[in-house]
Design an enzyme around this catalytic site. Structure first.
Site, mmCIF file in Angstrom:
data_model
loop_
_atom_site.group_PDB
_atom_site.id
_atom_site.type_symbol
_atom_site.label_atom_id
_atom_site.label_comp_id
_atom_site.label_asym_id
_atom_site.label_seq_id
_atom_site.Cartn_x
_atom_site.Cartn_y
_atom_site.Cartn_z
ATOM 1 N N ASP C 75 0.936 -0.646 0.081
ATOM 2 C CA ASP C 75 0.218 -0.348 0.219
ATOM 3 C C ASP C 75 0.789 1.123 0.371
ATOM 4 O O ASP C 75 1.862 1.502 0.556
ATOM 5 C CB ASP C 75 -0.927 -0.058 1.285
ATOM 6 N N CYS C 106 10.035 21.916 -19.014
ATOM 7 C CA CYS C 106 10.117 21.513 -20.585
ATOM 8 C C CYS C 106 9.531 19.982 -20.639
ATOM 9 O O CYS C 106 8.478 19.498 -21.473
ATOM 10 C CB CYS C 106 11.446 20.521 -20.604
ATOM 11 N N HIS C 107 8.993 18.990 -19.337
ATOM 12 C CA HIS C 107 8.782 17.717 -19.118
ATOM 13 C C HIS C 107 7.142 18.109 -19.090
ATOM 14 O O HIS C 107 6.140 16.812 -18.969
ATOM 15 C CB HIS C 107 9.609 17.131 -18.266
ATOM 16 N N CYS C 139 20.214 17.103 -17.290
ATOM 17 C CA CYS C 139 19.238 18.422 -17.438
ATOM 18 C C CYS C 139 19.285 18.681 -16.913
ATOM 19 O O CYS C 139 19.496 20.327 -16.749
ATOM 20 C CB CYS C 139 17.823 17.531 -17.062
ATOM 21 N N CYS C 205 26.406 -15.826 -5.165
ATOM 22 C CA CYS C 205 25.354 -15.705 -4.072
ATOM 23 C C CYS C 205 24.212 -15.614 -4.562
ATOM 24 O O CYS C 205 23.569 -16.775 -4.465
ATOM 25 C CB CYS C 205 25.728 -14.056 -3.047
ATOM 26 N N HIS C 206 23.871 -14.742 -5.743
ATOM 27 C CA HIS C 206 22.646 -14.375 -6.546
ATOM 28 C C HIS C 206 22.380 -15.500 -7.331
ATOM 29 O O HIS C 206 20.912 -15.320 -7.751
ATOM 30 C CB HIS C 206 22.750 -13.001 -6.657
ATOM 31 N N ARG C 243 23.984 -0.315 -3.351
ATOM 32 C CA ARG C 243 24.444 -1.610 -3.141
ATOM 33 C C ARG C 243 25.096 -2.805 -3.485
ATOM 34 O O ARG C 243 25.678 -3.447 -2.916
ATOM 35 C CB ARG C 243 22.101 -2.316 -3.982
ATOM 36 N N CYS C 247 27.764 -4.315 -1.462
ATOM 37 C CA CYS C 247 28.200 -6.117 -1.981
ATOM 38 C C CYS C 247 29.612 -6.361 -2.348
ATOM 39 O O CYS C 247 30.016 -7.323 -1.704
ATOM 40 C CB CYS C 247 27.381 -6.684 -3.056
#
Lengths: 109, 139, 286
Positions: C75, C106-107, C139, C205-206, C243, C247
């Site tokens: 949620d 601009c966007h 930008c 590991c992954h 991250r 690692c």
């Protein structure tokens, strides 16, 4: 005042008289516990929101005392009774004296 | 200043013991907090429910819920934190239930305690152990 | 669980065996379905893309978390990352810099970015591999004429999350061929390179050990479709490169810098291992 403190509250737009409604609140705040040290080994002083109050049309719903064990970005969920149309008033009190407030109307039909 | 390997090991062990200490003697502080809330009155069981996860993936954000139908207020303590205080919920006349949820910090595996002050002035408590996983890359 | 394992007993395997799988409830991913706000269905399980040799099914990291952590993402009001997204929405409309422009100048509406994140990183017109942080800072410095944001700073990662949110629920589909091919190969080589004193590669590991416990941590497949992600550990949005750095640091290696060409290439390769999952940012992890 702590920087960038912003409250978010979720209140239904409408209710029936006497209905129990669920309210959720979230506020951006570091909740610095006073237990941490900076990279030089000095204790970082405590700086938290220490009290949270919810009123409806001047009558109290909830009054919470917060300690440093409340997580970053304090979150609360609770139930309120809505006797008539009116306004919820949410107030957060910061250690540094700042007060953050927001209101949310609800219509009883 | 230089250390031999043996000295360094001994130092390391001493540090580990010192770090572990604060999690032990917090009990006295918990008793003090409870006494301050109850005024020394007897605390029964039943009437208050504390919901907390059995295992928390990170002690920084542990969701809990307290519920005590008819209570005036509920005190929440974390028995193993450096300071046991967590929060006190005072319910006003427009609270539809004496139930509230929040997210709390736990310094390690420990008991979380909820003590409710009922409308008649009596007290009730509930406690749950939360195992906090530390270590691994995510911990 | 349907999986193949890479050849060779890795150091990570040894660690997992020695420390034991303490919690019997753990194993592979759980069977939970992720539907955010009751209306946005997130693909958390998909057939692995053809280029992956050793994994047949890919899973979002969400499937490896406890029910309590999972609930924080179900949620948007419960998701603490949305405080950062709100702040980014305000920044999006705020004029900054000598050119007197805001992002919105601009966007227009931020919703115009719907779909972009599903195809990032990508190779730009100049032949360089670009990630979202590059586009944002380009930008800021070129068009707005203001200061670049720090890679993993709150401002930057909140904006990356806000733009990513516009694609939430869309399927990740980054290009790995054509001009992207050499960058992708560089990233793949890094993925299988053992780093640090522990001599661990990403794959140890992954790929070899996802679903197992590494000490108290339930190893996921290391997917990045949920990044920037709100990590409970830091209680804020964490960048992909932060991250990666964490690692590699944990292997006791000198790491690459956030925003380095190495991490751009690794980001492309790891993103391509998630082709088929939904864009999930801002996710919530432990």
């Amino acid at each position: 005042m702590a920087e960038g403190v912003k409250p978010r509250v979720k209140v239904p737009k409408t209710a029936t008289a006497g209905e129990a409604i669920t309210i959720k609140t979230l506020i951006s705040h570091q909740m610095e516990s006073g237990q941490r040290k900076d990279s030089d080994g000095n204790a970082i002083p405590r700086s938290i929101i220490n009290r949270f109050v919810v009123d409806f049309n001047g009558e109290n719903v909830l009054d919470v005392t917060l300690e440093p064990a409340i997580s970053t970005n304090p979150y609360f969920e609770f139930e309120a009774t809505v006797p008539e149309s009116g306004e919820f008033h949410f107030t957060w009190y910061d250690d540094d004296g700042s007060v953050y407030e927001t209101t949310e109307p609800i219509t009883v039909g | 200043m230089s250390f031999t390997r043996r000295q360094s090991l001994a130092l390391g062990l001493g540090t580990a013991a010192a770090v572990a200490l604060p999690f032990r003697p917090a009990l006295a502080a918990v008793e003090d907090d409870i006494a301050a809330f109850t005024g020394g009155a007897e605390v029964g069981s039943g009437g208050v429910t504390l919901t907390a996860p059995e295992i928390a993936e990170n002690g920084n954000t542990v969701p809990i819920e307290v519920s005590a139908p008819g209570a005036a207020s509920i005190l929440v303590l974390a028995a193993g934190n450096p300071n046991p205080g967590v929060a006190t919920f005072n319910f006003g006349p427009l609270a539809a239930s004496q139930t509230a949820s929040t997210r709390i910090r736990l310094a390690g595996t420990q008991d979380v305690v909820a003590i409710a002050k009922m409308a008649d002035g009596s007290f009730a408590s509930d406690r749950k152990e939360v195992k906090v996983t530390i270590g691994g890359c995510g911990g | 669980m349907n999986r193949m394992s890479a050849p060779g007993l890795s150091a990570a395997t040894a660690i997992a065996v020695v420390t034991g799988l303490a919690a019997p409830a753990f194993g592979g991913p759980d069977d939970d379905e992720l539907i955010i706000n009751g209306d946005t269905t997130i693909i958390t399980e998909a057939p692995a893309p053809d280029h992956m040799e050793y994994i047949s099914t890919i899973y979002s990291g969400w499937r490896f978390r406890t029910d309590e952590t999972q609930a924080l993402e179900e949620d948007d009001f419960d998701n603490p990352a949305m405080l950062a997204v709100d702040a980014a929405l305000e920044a999006f409309d705020t004029v900054e810099g000598d050119a007197g422009e805001s992002c919105a100048s601009c966007h227009g509406d931020v919703e115009s970015f719907a779909g972009l994140t599903a195809h990032m990183p990508k190779v730009g017109e100049d032949g360089n591999l670009v990630v979202m942080e590059d586009l944002i800072n380009e930008c800021r410095t070129d068009r707005m004429q203001t200061e670049a944001w720090k890679w993993s700073g709150d401002d930057m990662q909140s904006m990356v999350a806000l733009i990513g949110l516009q694609s939430r629920g869309m399927t990740m589909d980054v290009a790995i061929d054509g001009p992207a091919a050499p960058f992708w190969q560089q990233g793949k080589d890094m993925y299988y390179t053992r780093y640090g004193q522990l001599e661990l590669s990403c794959a140890n590991c992954h790929e070899d050990n996802w679903g197992n416990m590494i000490r108290a941590d339930h190893l996921s497949q290391g997917q990045i479709n949920g990044f920037p992600t709100y990590r409970l550990k830091q209680a804020k949005l964490i960048s992909k490169h932060n991250r990666f750095r964490g690692c590699i640091r944990d292997t006791r290696a000198e790491t690459f810098a956030e925003g380095s060409d190495e991490f751009r290439a690794l980001e492309l390769y790891v993103a391509s291992r998630g082709n088929g999952l939904s864009v999930e940012t801002p996710a919530v992890r432990q």
